[in-house]
Design an enzyme around this catalytic site. Structure first.
Site, PDB file in Angstrom:
ATOM      1  CB  THR A 101       3.306   6.613  -3.293  1.00  0.00           C
ATOM      2  OG1 THR A 101       2.899   6.462  -4.644  1.00  0.00           O
ATOM      3  CG2 THR A 101       3.579   8.091  -3.067  1.00  0.00           C
ATOM      4  CE1 TYR A 135      -1.149   9.616  -2.113  1.00  0.00           C
ATOM      5  CE2 TYR A 135       0.017   8.885  -4.076  1.00  0.00           C
ATOM      6  CZ  TYR A 135      -0.459   8.636  -2.805  1.00  0.00           C
ATOM      7  OH  TYR A 135      -0.231   7.419  -2.222  1.00  0.00           O
TER       8      TYR A 135
HETATM    9  N1  LIG Z   1      -3.380   1.865  -2.645  1.00  0.00           N
HETATM   10  C1  LIG Z   1      -2.247   2.098  -3.303  1.00  0.00           C
HETATM   11  O1  LIG Z   1      -2.079   1.637  -4.462  1.00  0.00           O
HETATM   12  C2  LIG Z   1      -1.137   2.887  -2.654  1.00  0.00           C
HETATM   13  C3  LIG Z   1       0.036   3.086  -3.388  1.00  0.00           C
HETATM   14  C4  LIG Z   1       1.073   3.795  -2.803  1.00  0.00           C
HETATM   15  C5  LIG Z   1       0.943   4.281  -1.511  1.00  0.00           C
HETATM   16  N2  LIG Z   1      -0.208   4.103  -0.827  1.00  0.00           N
HETATM   17  C6  LIG Z   1      -0.298   4.667   0.541  1.00  0.00           C
HETATM   18  O2  LIG Z   1      -0.735   3.663   1.432  1.00  0.00           O
HETATM   19  C7  LIG Z   1      -1.477   4.232   2.510  1.00  0.00           C
HETATM   20  C8  LIG Z   1      -2.753   3.438   2.684  1.00  0.00           C
HETATM   21  O3  LIG Z   1      -3.492   3.451   1.479  1.00  0.00           O
HETATM   22  P1  LIG Z   1      -4.778   2.543   1.230  1.00  0.00           P
HETATM   23  O4  LIG Z   1      -4.804   2.171  -0.196  1.00  0.00           O
HETATM   24  O5  LIG Z   1      -4.858   1.482   2.270  1.00  0.00           O
HETATM   25  O6  LIG Z   1      -5.930   3.618   1.450  1.00  0.00           O
HETATM   26  P2  LIG Z   1      -7.198   3.600   2.395  1.00  0.00           P
HETATM   27  O7  LIG Z   1      -7.956   4.853   2.122  1.00  0.00           O
HETATM   28  O8  LIG Z   1      -7.917   2.307   2.281  1.00  0.00           O
HETATM   29  O9  LIG Z   1      -6.539   3.685   3.842  1.00  0.00           O
HETATM   30  C9  LIG Z   1      -6.270   4.907   4.506  1.00  0.00           C
HETATM   31  C10 LIG Z   1      -6.865   4.813   5.894  1.00  0.00           C
HETATM   32  O10 LIG Z   1      -6.529   6.000   6.605  1.00  0.00           O
HETATM   33  C11 LIG Z   1      -7.689   6.502   7.246  1.00  0.00           C
HETATM   34  N3  LIG Z   1      -7.494   7.949   7.364  1.00  0.00           N
HETATM   35  C12 LIG Z   1      -7.345   8.852   6.361  1.00  0.00           C
HETATM   36  N4  LIG Z   1      -7.123  10.074   6.870  1.00  0.00           N
HETATM   37  C13 LIG Z   1      -7.126   9.948   8.236  1.00  0.00           C
HETATM   38  C14 LIG Z   1      -6.956  10.848   9.309  1.00  0.00           C
HETATM   39  N5  LIG Z   1      -6.744  12.146   9.114  1.00  0.00           N
HETATM   40  N6  LIG Z   1      -6.995  10.362  10.582  1.00  0.00           N
HETATM   41  C15 LIG Z   1      -7.217   9.027  10.805  1.00  0.00           C
HETATM   42  N7  LIG Z   1      -7.398   8.138   9.821  1.00  0.00           N
HETATM   43  C16 LIG Z   1      -7.344   8.580   8.544  1.00  0.00           C
HETATM   44  C17 LIG Z   1      -8.862   6.085   6.364  1.00  0.00           C
HETATM   45  O11 LIG Z   1     -10.095   5.990   7.052  1.00  0.00           O
HETATM   46  C18 LIG Z   1      -8.374   4.709   5.860  1.00  0.00           C
HETATM   47  O12 LIG Z   1      -8.795   3.675   6.732  1.00  0.00           O
HETATM   48  C19 LIG Z   1      -1.703   5.700   2.119  1.00  0.00           C
HETATM   49  O13 LIG Z   1      -0.819   6.494   2.883  1.00  0.00           O
HETATM   50  C20 LIG Z   1      -1.345   5.744   0.652  1.00  0.00           C
HETATM   51  O14 LIG Z   1      -0.829   6.996   0.280  1.00  0.00           O
HETATM   52  C21 LIG Z   1      -1.263   3.420  -1.367  1.00  0.00           C
END
Ligand SMILES: NC(=O)c1ccc[n+]([C@@H]2O[C@H](COP(=O)([O-])OP(=O)(O)OC[C@H]3O[C@@H](n4cnc5c(N)ncnc54)[C@H](O)[C@@H]3O)[C@@H](O)[C@H]2O)c1
Length: 331
Positions: free
Chosen positions: A119, A146
């Site tokens: 991120t 985070y």
């Molecule tokens: N959305 C953003 O703007 C953004 C920005 C930078 C980085 N990220 C990173 O991208 C990744 C995905 O983010 P997102 O926005 O799709 O979020 P999201 O919450 O939609 O997706 C995360 C997924 O992981 C699953 N999950 C969480 N903990 C788990 C566990 N212990 N075991 C199994 N499954 C688990 C959740 O059910 C979900 O489906 C994350 O690692 C996040 O840090 C997101």
């Protein structure tokens, strides 16, 4: 057939990536591991779904034993910056401890390709260099648990790769992800979302009554925070490009994924009003803990290294797809 494990593949970014992998990488078997804590099974359009938490170590290990994975894409994690300030240990557990566990399985079962969702939060504030954007080799100074939890995982991945020369990684640092699948099959369905464009879309759809702006006294032109918004399908494409990059036998790399252009919170709110044609209430409130003033990417490296060609670099298009998804949202 290559076997790819996708953790968190039922989530927002994971599901868009699984869609593109399914459409573009015909010679691969996809396995999606997700506990559905924030994800949705309906969002998995390709591959074999395994409902499982990374916390359930024996069952996750069984999966590694059963399949000889060629590559892991690790999306699963906890993602809400202010929540990480109030529940830091939960974030270190889900983002750092679980990543350690996953890497140890890669070591044990000889899985040598790894893509990690990192991120822009690892950079911290980006005020000084906001004109050229944060480069991958900038000083890293996250301002929230985070961001630290993600940076710790980056360090683990790099140290492990240093010790095991066969292990190759692509760390992708996402900027502010927004928008939805232009085919309208997928979108953001995160419960109680904190993402600005998503919140605006919910207000336009009548699901919330107003948008709150957190902080109007930052060192920016209009006093609100500035971010670099990236369309989720372009980000998903960066993962497909990253898979191809690693399967071609290239060296490990860290890349930003953004467009290199910043918009203030107020500019985004006004743009949503313009694109939707709906005027809505906006409340100016206090700053939120953990929010840096400016985060904008320098996006040159990913284009060179992955040959990434973004298709949706247009803030109106990002907003339009987010609004469409919120209107039809089947899950
Ligand atoms: N959305 C953003 O703007 C953004 C920005 C930078 C980085 N990220 C990173 O991208 C990744 C995905 O983010 P997102 O926005 O799709 O979020 P999201 O919450 O939609 O997706 C995360 C997924 O992981 C699953 N999950 C969480 N903990 C788990 C566990 N212990 N075991 C199994 N499954 C688990 C959740 O059910 C979900 O489906 C994350 O690692 C996040 O840090 C997101």
């Amino acid at each position: 057939m290559k076997k790819i494990l996708i953790t968190g593949g039922a989530g927002y970014i994971g599901s868009h990536t699984v869609k593109l992998l399914g459409e573009q990488l015909k010679g691969a078997n996809l396995y999606i591991l997700d506990d559905l804590s924030t994800g949705h099974q309906e969002a998995i359009l390709f591959g074999e779904f395994v409902k499982l938490s990374l916390n359930d170590q024996p069952k996750v290990e069984e999966l590694f034993k059963r399949h000889k994975f060629d590559l892991v894409i690790h999306f699963a994690g906890s993602i809400v910056v202010p929540e990480s300030v109030s529940k830091p240990l939960d974030y270190y557990y889900n983002n750092t401890v679980n990543s350690h566990f996953l890497l140890s399985l890669c070591e044990k079962y000889d899985v040598n390709n790894f893509i990690f969702s990192s991120t822009a939060a690892v950079y911290g504030d980006n005020i000084e260099d906001s004109k050229i954007g944060a480069k991958e080799n900038n000083t890293l100074a996250p301002t929230s648990p985070y961001g630290v939890s993600k940076l710790m995982t980056e360090h683990m991945i790099q140290d492990y790769a240093f010790a095991n020369k066969d292990f190759k990684y692509a760390i992708i640092r996402y900027f502010n992800v927004a928008g939805a699948d232009p085919d309208e099959k997928l979108g953001q369905s995160f419960p109680n979302a904190t993402h600005l464009i998503k919140i605006c879309a919910e207000v336009v759809a009548g699901k919330r009554d107003k948008v709150k702006i957190f902080g109007t006294d930052y060192e920016t032109e209009d006093g609100t925070c500035m971010r670099d918004y990236i369309h989720v399908t372009d980000l998903a494409q960066a993962h497909v490009d990253g898979v191809n990059y690693l399967f071609e036998g290239n060296e490990s790399t860290i890349v930003n994924c953004g467009y290199g252009k910043g918009y203030s919170v107020r500019e985004i709110v006004n743009k949503v009003k313009e694109v939707s044609g709906v005027d809505f209430s906006v409340d100016d409130t206090e700053r939120r803990p953990g929010d840096p003033a400016i985060i904008i990417s320098n996006a040159h490296k990913i284009k060179k290294v992955f040959k990434w060609k973004p298709k949706y670099n247009d803030i109106s298009k990002i907003i339009e797809t987010a609004l469409n998804w919120e209107r039809i949202r089947p899950f």
